[in-house]
Design a protein around this motif. Structure first.
Motif, PDB file in Angstrom:
ATOM      1  N   SER A  89       0.850  -1.176   0.000  1.00  0.00           N
ATOM      2  CA  SER A  89       0.000   0.000   0.000  1.00  0.00           C
ATOM      3  C   SER A  89       0.894   1.237   0.000  1.00  0.00           C
ATOM      4  O   SER A  89       1.711   1.411   0.903  1.00  0.00           O
ATOM      5  N   ILE A  90       0.768   2.054  -1.030  1.00  0.00           N
ATOM      6  CA  ILE A  90       1.608   3.256  -1.117  1.00  0.00           C
ATOM      7  C   ILE A  90       0.760   4.460  -1.527  1.00  0.00           C
ATOM      8  O   ILE A  90      -0.318   4.309  -2.117  1.00  0.00           O
ATOM      9  N   TYR A  91       1.288   5.652  -1.243  1.00  0.00           N
ATOM     10  CA  TYR A  91       0.641   6.892  -1.671  1.00  0.00           C
ATOM     11  C   TYR A  91       1.227   7.259  -3.033  1.00  0.00           C
ATOM     12  O   TYR A  91       2.417   7.508  -3.175  1.00  0.00           O
ATOM     13  N   THR A  92       0.382   7.269  -4.061  1.00  0.00           N
ATOM     14  CA  THR A  92       0.901   7.318  -5.432  1.00  0.00           C
ATOM     15  C   THR A  92       1.154   8.724  -5.982  1.00  0.00           C
ATOM     16  O   THR A  92       1.786   8.857  -7.026  1.00  0.00           O
ATOM     17  N   LEU A  93       0.661   9.760  -5.302  1.00  0.00           N
ATOM     18  CA  LEU A  93       0.777  11.112  -5.879  1.00  0.00           C
ATOM     19  C   LEU A  93       2.190  11.475  -6.374  1.00  0.00           C
ATOM     20  O   LEU A  93       2.332  11.968  -7.489  1.00  0.00           O
ATOM     21  N   PRO A  94       3.234  11.195  -5.580  1.00  0.00           N
ATOM     22  CA  PRO A  94       4.588  11.587  -6.041  1.00  0.00           C
ATOM     23  C   PRO A  94       4.971  10.954  -7.382  1.00  0.00           C
ATOM     24  O   PRO A  94       5.826  11.481  -8.098  1.00  0.00           O
ATOM     25  N   LEU A  95       4.319   9.828  -7.736  1.00  0.00           N
ATOM     26  CA  LEU A  95       4.641   9.168  -9.010  1.00  0.00           C
ATOM     27  C   LEU A  95       4.176   9.997 -10.210  1.00  0.00           C
ATOM     28  O   LEU A  95       4.623   9.791 -11.332  1.00  0.00           O
ATOM     29  N   HIS A  96       3.248  10.932  -9.963  1.00  0.00           N
ATOM     30  CA  HIS A  96       2.780  11.812 -11.054  1.00  0.00           C
ATOM     31  C   HIS A  96       3.786  12.921 -11.320  1.00  0.00           C
ATOM     32  O   HIS A  96       3.667  13.665 -12.280  1.00  0.00           O
ATOM     33  N   PHE A  97       4.738  13.071 -10.399  1.00  0.00           N
ATOM     34  CA  PHE A  97       5.787  14.064 -10.595  1.00  0.00           C
ATOM     35  C   PHE A  97       7.078  13.324 -10.931  1.00  0.00           C
ATOM     36  O   PHE A  97       7.111  12.594 -11.896  1.00  0.00           O
ATOM     37  N   LYS A  98       8.095  13.469 -10.122  1.00  0.00           N
ATOM     38  CA  LYS A  98       9.379  12.895 -10.566  1.00  0.00           C
ATOM     39  C   LYS A  98       9.752  11.565  -9.918  1.00  0.00           C
ATOM     40  O   LYS A  98      10.714  10.924 -10.322  1.00  0.00           O
ATOM     41  N   LYS A  99       9.000  11.165  -8.891  1.00  0.00           N
ATOM     42  CA  LYS A  99       9.376   9.931  -8.189  1.00  0.00           C
ATOM     43  C   LYS A  99       9.129   8.722  -9.091  1.00  0.00           C
ATOM     44  O   LYS A  99       8.141   8.672  -9.813  1.00  0.00           O
ATOM     45  N   ILE A 100      10.036   7.766  -9.038  1.00  0.00           N
ATOM     46  CA  ILE A 100       9.918   6.580  -9.883  1.00  0.00           C
ATOM     47  C   ILE A 100       9.902   5.332  -9.011  1.00  0.00           C
ATOM     48  O   ILE A 100      10.721   5.188  -8.103  1.00  0.00           O
ATOM     49  N   LEU A 101       8.953   4.449  -9.291  1.00  0.00           N
ATOM     50  CA  LEU A 101       8.894   3.141  -8.635  1.00  0.00           C
ATOM     51  C   LEU A 101       8.986   2.104  -9.745  1.00  0.00           C
ATOM     52  O   LEU A 101       8.171   2.113 -10.674  1.00  0.00           O
ATOM     53  N   LYS A 102       9.991   1.250  -9.666  1.00  0.00           N
ATOM     54  CA  LYS A 102      10.215   0.326 -10.780  1.00  0.00           C
ATOM     55  C   LYS A 102      10.577  -1.061 -10.266  1.00  0.00           C
ATOM     56  O   LYS A 102      11.386  -1.190  -9.356  1.00  0.00           O
ATOM     57  N   GLY A 103       9.981  -2.081 -10.854  1.00  0.00           N
ATOM     58  CA  GLY A 103      10.393  -3.459 -10.585  1.00  0.00           C
ATOM     59  C   GLY A 103      11.470  -3.828 -11.585  1.00  0.00           C
ATOM     60  O   GLY A 103      11.324  -3.578 -12.779  1.00  0.00           O
ATOM     61  N   SER A 104      12.554  -4.386 -11.106  1.00  0.00           N
ATOM     62  CA  SER A 104      13.656  -4.710 -12.010  1.00  0.00           C
ATOM     63  C   SER A 104      13.474  -6.091 -12.619  1.00  0.00           C
ATOM     64  O   SER A 104      13.107  -7.041 -11.933  1.00  0.00           O
ATOM     65  N   GLU A 105      13.736  -6.191 -13.918  1.00  0.00           N
ATOM     66  CA  GLU A 105      13.746  -7.514 -14.542  1.00  0.00           C
ATOM     67  C   GLU A 105      15.209  -7.886 -14.800  1.00  0.00           C
ATOM     68  O   GLU A 105      15.791  -7.566 -15.834  1.00  0.00           O
ATOM     69  N   GLY A 106      15.797  -8.486 -13.784  1.00  0.00           N
ATOM     70  CA  GLY A 106      17.193  -8.928 -13.909  1.00  0.00           C
ATOM     71  C   GLY A 106      18.146  -7.801 -14.234  1.00  0.00           C
ATOM     72  O   GLY A 106      19.177  -8.013 -14.870  1.00  0.00           O
ATOM     73  N   GLY A 107      17.794  -6.581 -13.790  1.00  0.00           N
ATOM     74  CA  GLY A 107      18.684  -5.452 -14.044  1.00  0.00           C
ATOM     75  C   GLY A 107      18.839  -5.145 -15.523  1.00  0.00           C
ATOM     76  O   GLY A 107      19.769  -4.461 -15.916  1.00  0.00           O
ATOM     77  N   ASP A 108      17.925  -5.682 -16.345  1.00  0.00           N
ATOM     78  CA  ASP A 108      18.000  -5.459 -17.797  1.00  0.00           C
ATOM     79  C   ASP A 108      19.383  -5.792 -18.357  1.00  0.00           C
ATOM     80  O   ASP A 108      19.842  -5.172 -19.325  1.00  0.00           O
ATOM     81  N   CYS A 109      20.036  -6.763 -17.737  1.00  0.00           N
ATOM     82  CA  CYS A 109      21.417  -7.003 -18.158  1.00  0.00           C
ATOM     83  C   CYS A 109      21.465  -7.724 -19.506  1.00  0.00           C
ATOM     84  O   CYS A 109      20.525  -8.417 -19.887  1.00  0.00           O
ATOM     85  N   LYS A 110      22.556  -7.498 -20.220  1.00  0.00           N
ATOM     86  CA  LYS A 110      22.792  -8.144 -21.505  1.00  0.00           C
ATOM     87  C   LYS A 110      24.048  -8.998 -21.348  1.00  0.00           C
ATOM     88  O   LYS A 110      25.169  -8.479 -21.446  1.00  0.00           O
ATOM     89  N   PRO A 111      23.872 -10.296 -21.088  1.00  0.00           N
ATOM     90  CA  PRO A 111      25.010 -11.138 -20.723  1.00  0.00           C
ATOM     91  C   PRO A 111      26.187 -11.048 -21.688  1.00  0.00           C
ATOM     92  O   PRO A 111      27.337 -10.936 -21.248  1.00  0.00           O
ATOM     93  N   ASP A 112      25.934 -11.047 -23.001  1.00  0.00           N
ATOM     94  CA  ASP A 112      27.060 -11.073 -23.946  1.00  0.00           C
ATOM     95  C   ASP A 112      27.853  -9.769 -23.919  1.00  0.00           C
ATOM     96  O   ASP A 112      29.037  -9.757 -24.268  1.00  0.00           O
ATOM     97  N   GLU A 113      27.218  -8.662 -23.486  1.00  0.00           N
ATOM     98  CA  GLU A 113      27.943  -7.385 -23.379  1.00  0.00           C
ATOM     99  C   GLU A 113      28.508  -7.191 -21.975  1.00  0.00           C
ATOM    100  O   GLU A 113      29.609  -6.662 -21.816  1.00  0.00           O
ATOM    101  N   ASP A 114      27.731  -7.597 -20.974  1.00  0.00           N
ATOM    102  CA  ASP A 114      28.128  -7.297 -19.583  1.00  0.00           C
ATOM    103  C   ASP A 114      29.229  -8.226 -19.077  1.00  0.00           C
ATOM    104  O   ASP A 114      30.148  -7.777 -18.399  1.00  0.00           O
ATOM    105  N   ILE A 115      29.123  -9.517 -19.373  1.00  0.00           N
ATOM    106  CA  ILE A 115      30.081 -10.480 -18.811  1.00  0.00           C
ATOM    107  C   ILE A 115      31.526 -10.149 -19.231  1.00  0.00           C
ATOM    108  O   ILE A 115      32.413 -10.112 -18.377  1.00  0.00           O
TER     109      ILE A 115
END
Ligand SMILES: [Zn+2]
Length: 343
Positions: free
Chosen positions: A269-295
């Motif tokens: 349960s969160i108060y969403t108003l700040p998300l309409h401005f600059k606050k960002i809430l994000k779920g990460s999907e594996g850090g968006d990593c690219k194994p062939d470039e990152d490793i």
């Protein structure tokens, strides 16, 4: 070939002898050296996403090994190559998933599995590494390290001197601290309920550790951040009230990044108003990593002594002992745990 099979949810894995299927298009036969364990496998065992329709199946998504044979269509690898096994897709073909035989029954598997001595892996879940590179360290490129660095670089996009708070100093948490330190976040604050983990994280660049069972979290944060909110806050615990707290202590122009995943049906349960401005809430999907470039970047950093993963692997088990390894993981006291599959 021996493998640890999840036969029934919420039960110990069973060590079974399995028969490998024939290689089909885009698949690679790999002899595993090491596997890591991470929260994703525990979640699979515990069926946190609901009833598991793939049972019985194999598990594990970070490992290292050697290519035994490549199937038709495979162009990025050849026999004898040393490889990292990772869950994020990379270059090459995404093949069909393999089906193994256990007596007369079938055992399912995903594009990559690592709790098994040998595996049929989809080409795009493998990245070649130099033959002289440490295979134990390479294992961590399958998930822990690449995820953590991806969270810092791609999700949080931490700037030099930004403040960061990390909830949970487990395997990914430690690498998050390290990545935050390498991009010069300041201060780097870690919160955990175990002093051992806080002292371990200090070796990887943690500026302040807070044991939330011993002190008033908010008071401590206020003191360290001089009354300001944090620029970046990352949750690795997946505990709903921790996620709420993480969001709450994030600056109005800052980012809350979720790495841990709550059980299905557990809501925040969160108060969403700040998300309409600059606050960002994000779920990460594996850090968006690219194994062939990152490793390759991580390997260069380690070879040039600009990064070390020394001390991050705290325990090793044989495949037969995998249930003890899982129990230890659940106690939350270990750094990274490796399974030695070179039996
Ligand atoms: Zn993982």
């Amino acid at each position: 070939m021996k493998a640890a099979v999840l036969v029934e949810s919420k039960k110990p894995l069973k060590i079974e002898n399995l028969e490998l299927p024939e290689l089909s298009f885009g698949q690679v036969h790999v002899k595993l050296k090491y596997s890591g364990i991470c929260g994703a496998q525990i979640n699979e065992i515990d069926a946190v996403k609901g009833p598991d329709k793939f049972l019985p199946h194999l598990l594990g998504h970070e490992g290292s090994g050697i290519v035994i044979k490549v199937g038709e269509g495979v162009t990025t690898l050849e026999e004898g190559d040393h490889v990292v096994l990772h869950w994020r897709p990379s270059k090459g073909i995404e093949s069909q998933t393999p089906k193994y035989k256990m007596g007369n029954s079938t055992v399912n598997a995903g594009w990559v599995t690592t709790f098994n001595e040998e595996a049929i892996i989809s080409e795009n879940r493998l990245t070649r590494i130099p033959k002289d590179f440490d295979m134990k360290v390479a294992t961590l490129f399958g998930c822990a390290v690449t995820t953590a660095f991806g969270v810092i670089n791609n999700d949080a996009m931490v700037k030099v001197g930004q403040s960061i708070v990390i909830f949970g100093l487990g395997g990914v948490g430690l690498n998050l601290v390290q990545a935050a330190s390498m991009v010069s976040a300041n201060p780097i604050i870690g919160i955990d309920i175990l002093d051992e983990k806080i002292s371990m994280a200090k070796k990887f660049g943690l500026s302040y550790g807070i044991n939330s069972t011993k002190v008033d979290l908010e008071k401590e944060l206020n003191k360290i951040l001089k009354g300001n909110d944090a620029d970046v806050v990352i949750d690795t615990t997946g505990i709903t009230n921790v996620i709420e707290k993480a969001y709450e202590i994030t600056h109005k122009d800052g980012k809350t990044i979720l790495v841990g995943v709550p059980k299905k049906g557990e809501n925040v349960s969160i108060y969403t108003l700040p998300l309409h401005f600059k606050k960002i809430l994000k779920g990460s999907e594996g850090g968006d990593c690219k194994p062939d470039e990152d490793i390759p970047r991580f390997i260069n950093l380690i070879n040039d002594s600009k990064m070390t993963l020394d001390g991050i692997i705290t325990h090793e088990f044989k495949l037969d002992e995998i249930n003890s390894a899982i129990d230890l993981f659940r106690q939350n006291k270990a750094g990274r745990i490796l399974i030695d599959l070179d039996g």
